[in-house]
Scaffold this motif. Sequence first.
Motif, PDB file in Angstrom:
ATOM      1  N   ILE A 206      -7.469  -3.020   1.861  1.00  0.00           N
ATOM      2  CA  ILE A 206      -6.989  -2.294   0.681  1.00  0.00           C
ATOM      3  C   ILE A 206      -7.347  -0.812   0.809  1.00  0.00           C
ATOM      4  O   ILE A 206      -6.520   0.066   0.544  1.00  0.00           O
ATOM      5  CB  ILE A 206      -7.607  -2.897  -0.596  1.00  0.00           C
ATOM      6  CG1 ILE A 206      -7.083  -4.317  -0.820  1.00  0.00           C
ATOM      7  CG2 ILE A 206      -7.308  -2.013  -1.813  1.00  0.00           C
ATOM      8  CD1 ILE A 206      -7.791  -5.080  -1.917  1.00  0.00           C
ATOM      9  N   HIS A 207      -8.577  -0.544   1.231  1.00  0.00           N
ATOM     10  CA  HIS A 207      -9.055   0.833   1.409  1.00  0.00           C
ATOM     11  C   HIS A 207      -8.172   1.599   2.392  1.00  0.00           C
ATOM     12  O   HIS A 207      -7.898   2.792   2.202  1.00  0.00           O
ATOM     13  CB  HIS A 207     -10.508   0.801   1.896  1.00  0.00           C
ATOM     14  CG  HIS A 207     -10.970   2.073   2.510  1.00  0.00           C
ATOM     15  ND1 HIS A 207     -11.331   3.179   1.771  1.00  0.00           N
ATOM     16  CD2 HIS A 207     -11.149   2.432   3.819  1.00  0.00           C
ATOM     17  CE1 HIS A 207     -11.704   4.150   2.578  1.00  0.00           C
ATOM     18  NE2 HIS A 207     -11.606   3.732   3.824  1.00  0.00           N
ATOM     19  N   THR A 212      -9.078   3.890  -3.124  1.00  0.00           N
ATOM     20  CA  THR A 212      -9.683   2.968  -4.081  1.00  0.00           C
ATOM     21  C   THR A 212     -11.206   3.028  -4.000  1.00  0.00           C
ATOM     22  O   THR A 212     -11.775   3.112  -2.908  1.00  0.00           O
ATOM     23  CB  THR A 212      -9.233   1.520  -3.794  1.00  0.00           C
ATOM     24  OG1 THR A 212      -7.818   1.461  -3.737  1.00  0.00           O
ATOM     25  CG2 THR A 212      -9.737   0.561  -4.853  1.00  0.00           C
ATOM     26  N   ARG A 213     -11.849   2.987  -5.161  1.00  0.00           N
ATOM     27  CA  ARG A 213     -13.306   2.853  -5.215  1.00  0.00           C
ATOM     28  C   ARG A 213     -13.608   1.491  -5.819  1.00  0.00           C
ATOM     29  O   ARG A 213     -13.108   1.142  -6.895  1.00  0.00           O
ATOM     30  CB  ARG A 213     -13.941   3.954  -6.059  1.00  0.00           C
ATOM     31  CG  ARG A 213     -15.471   3.872  -6.122  1.00  0.00           C
ATOM     32  CD  ARG A 213     -16.076   5.076  -6.842  1.00  0.00           C
ATOM     33  NE  ARG A 213     -17.520   4.977  -6.964  1.00  0.00           N
ATOM     34  CZ  ARG A 213     -18.403   5.288  -6.008  1.00  0.00           C
ATOM     35  NH1 ARG A 213     -17.950   5.758  -4.855  1.00  0.00           N
ATOM     36  NH2 ARG A 213     -19.698   5.162  -6.198  1.00  0.00           N
ATOM     37  N   PHE A 214     -14.428   0.714  -5.127  1.00  0.00           N
ATOM     38  CA  PHE A 214     -14.740  -0.643  -5.555  1.00  0.00           C
ATOM     39  C   PHE A 214     -16.074  -0.685  -6.297  1.00  0.00           C
ATOM     40  O   PHE A 214     -17.038  -0.004  -5.921  1.00  0.00           O
ATOM     41  CB  PHE A 214     -14.801  -1.587  -4.347  1.00  0.00           C
ATOM     42  CG  PHE A 214     -13.490  -1.690  -3.606  1.00  0.00           C
ATOM     43  CD1 PHE A 214     -12.432  -2.405  -4.142  1.00  0.00           C
ATOM     44  CD2 PHE A 214     -13.321  -1.064  -2.379  1.00  0.00           C
ATOM     45  CE1 PHE A 214     -11.228  -2.493  -3.470  1.00  0.00           C
ATOM     46  CE2 PHE A 214     -12.121  -1.152  -1.697  1.00  0.00           C
ATOM     47  CZ  PHE A 214     -11.065  -1.870  -2.247  1.00  0.00           C
ATOM     48  N   LEU A 233     -19.244  -2.836   3.788  1.00  0.00           N
ATOM     49  CA  LEU A 233     -18.221  -1.847   3.442  1.00  0.00           C
ATOM     50  C   LEU A 233     -18.686  -0.429   3.750  1.00  0.00           C
ATOM     51  O   LEU A 233     -17.903   0.415   4.187  1.00  0.00           O
ATOM     52  CB  LEU A 233     -17.857  -1.986   1.962  1.00  0.00           C
ATOM     53  CG  LEU A 233     -17.181  -3.313   1.586  1.00  0.00           C
ATOM     54  CD1 LEU A 233     -17.066  -3.446   0.073  1.00  0.00           C
ATOM     55  CD2 LEU A 233     -15.809  -3.423   2.240  1.00  0.00           C
ATOM     56  N   ASP A 234     -19.973  -0.146   3.521  1.00  0.00           N
ATOM     57  CA  ASP A 234     -20.523   1.173   3.850  1.00  0.00           C
ATOM     58  C   ASP A 234     -20.311   1.497   5.327  1.00  0.00           C
ATOM     59  O   ASP A 234     -20.003   2.638   5.695  1.00  0.00           O
ATOM     60  CB  ASP A 234     -22.023   1.224   3.531  1.00  0.00           C
ATOM     61  CG  ASP A 234     -22.297   1.370   2.035  1.00  0.00           C
ATOM     62  OD1 ASP A 234     -21.385   1.802   1.301  1.00  0.00           O
ATOM     63  OD2 ASP A 234     -23.426   1.058   1.611  1.00  0.00           O
ATOM     64  N   GLN A 239     -15.471   3.336  -0.141  1.00  0.00           N
ATOM     65  CA  GLN A 239     -16.153   3.750  -1.367  1.00  0.00           C
ATOM     66  C   GLN A 239     -16.523   2.519  -2.188  1.00  0.00           C
ATOM     67  O   GLN A 239     -15.645   1.760  -2.609  1.00  0.00           O
ATOM     68  CB  GLN A 239     -15.242   4.642  -2.212  1.00  0.00           C
ATOM     69  CG  GLN A 239     -14.790   5.920  -1.552  1.00  0.00           C
ATOM     70  CD  GLN A 239     -13.903   6.722  -2.503  1.00  0.00           C
ATOM     71  OE1 GLN A 239     -14.381   7.359  -3.434  1.00  0.00           O
ATOM     72  NE2 GLN A 239     -12.604   6.693  -2.268  1.00  0.00           N
ATOM     73  N   VAL A 240     -17.817   2.324  -2.408  1.00  0.00           N
ATOM     74  CA  VAL A 240     -18.250   1.111  -3.103  1.00  0.00           C
ATOM     75  C   VAL A 240     -19.556   1.363  -3.844  1.00  0.00           C
ATOM     76  O   VAL A 240     -20.428   2.096  -3.363  1.00  0.00           O
ATOM     77  CB  VAL A 240     -18.401  -0.068  -2.111  1.00  0.00           C
ATOM     78  CG1 VAL A 240     -19.416   0.252  -1.028  1.00  0.00           C
ATOM     79  CG2 VAL A 240     -18.761  -1.355  -2.836  1.00  0.00           C
ATOM     80  N   ALA A 241     -19.681   0.774  -5.031  1.00  0.00           N
ATOM     81  CA  ALA A 241     -20.910   0.838  -5.819  1.00  0.00           C
ATOM     82  C   ALA A 241     -21.294  -0.588  -6.195  1.00  0.00           C
ATOM     83  O   ALA A 241     -20.454  -1.391  -6.583  1.00  0.00           O
ATOM     84  CB  ALA A 241     -20.699   1.677  -7.081  1.00  0.00           C
ATOM     85  N   ASN A 242     -22.572  -0.912  -6.041  1.00  0.00           N
ATOM     86  CA  ASN A 242     -23.073  -2.241  -6.385  1.00  0.00           C
ATOM     87  C   ASN A 242     -23.658  -2.206  -7.794  1.00  0.00           C
ATOM     88  O   ASN A 242     -24.742  -1.674  -8.015  1.00  0.00           O
ATOM     89  CB  ASN A 242     -24.128  -2.688  -5.375  1.00  0.00           C
ATOM     90  CG  ASN A 242     -24.652  -4.088  -5.680  1.00  0.00           C
ATOM     91  OD1 ASN A 242     -24.103  -4.793  -6.542  1.00  0.00           O
ATOM     92  ND2 ASN A 242     -25.709  -4.501  -4.992  1.00  0.00           N
TER      93      ASN A 242
END
Length: 334
Positions: A206-207, A212-214, A233-234, A239-242
């Motif tokens: 998708i990225h 997109t930021r997940f 993903l990193d 772009q990702v935040a947990n």
Amino acid sequence: MSLQAIDPRHLSGPILVVLPRYIGDAINTLPAIALLNELYPGKKIYLLVRPYMREVLQRAHGYDFELLDDARHQAEEQVSLLGFAKTLRALRCSMAVLFRGSLTDAVLCKLARIRYVAGYAQNGRTPLLSHPLKVNHCHHYLFRYCRLVNDIHGKPFEKFALPRLTAKTLPLKQSQSRATGVYIGSKNKGARHYPEELAAQALLRIHQQCNTRFYLLGDPSEQQDMEELKQLLDAEGVQVANLAGKTSVGELVDTIAAMDAMITIDSGPMHIAAACQVPTLALAGLGTSPFSLVAPLTPLCQTIASHSTSLNEAEIICAIAPQEVAKQYLDLFS
């Protein structure tokens, strides 16, 4: 057995509604509560909830009810069945509607001396119900809850509205990135869990095709699993935040409502997204109920169902290919 319809004009006291124990199920009772509001305008309706669920239902605007914490399930100083029945007796409720199939809840209403008690005839509780209905296991859960209200009142309604939540606004949007919530569960979700490795492949695809930021969602027990997904993903520059374990239940609703889209397994977050009108992609393997009976009825929720022939329950959802998740996600916005 033919049941005598309840006439709303003859009920003087408040109404007690016993909600299910899980968030998704509780959200799905909202259409039935709307029917009660229509039948009993201005009458006090108590929703008996487990305390952790209060924040979610506080976001159910447009419904008329008062939340009542179930003291039998308080973290501290739990009250006994008999003790809580005395509390309910003081409310002088005229009718109770049981959206759970629990025998204990039927006993509770009997001890609280509630005249009319409506529920499905299951788990040996029929003698405790004034209005027992035979459950049709082919009915969608939304239909079951609404039918319980509609049938005992002589079937005055022909349709019901879908559940809705109104969340608090959160400033999550960053530049031109599309905000996408992701809830794949963890191993504590059993066969519903979509493995981190497959999820990472889907989100990477998708990225590669859109900005997109997940936002990875979950409870505290799922924080470590989501951290492992974040690391995968990193490493690919995604772009990702947990956020797993970092939000209250109410904040989870607000976060999901702020998303442009959701990717989720069959779960409470799936029903939250549907009630907040967020375009959703649901991954359906083996659930706790047949998915056709719990799937959100909104057209904003699209489903990818597994067609696995595996005899290993945990492998069923793995037949949902990452490339199919990515394709269906992009189709949400087409």
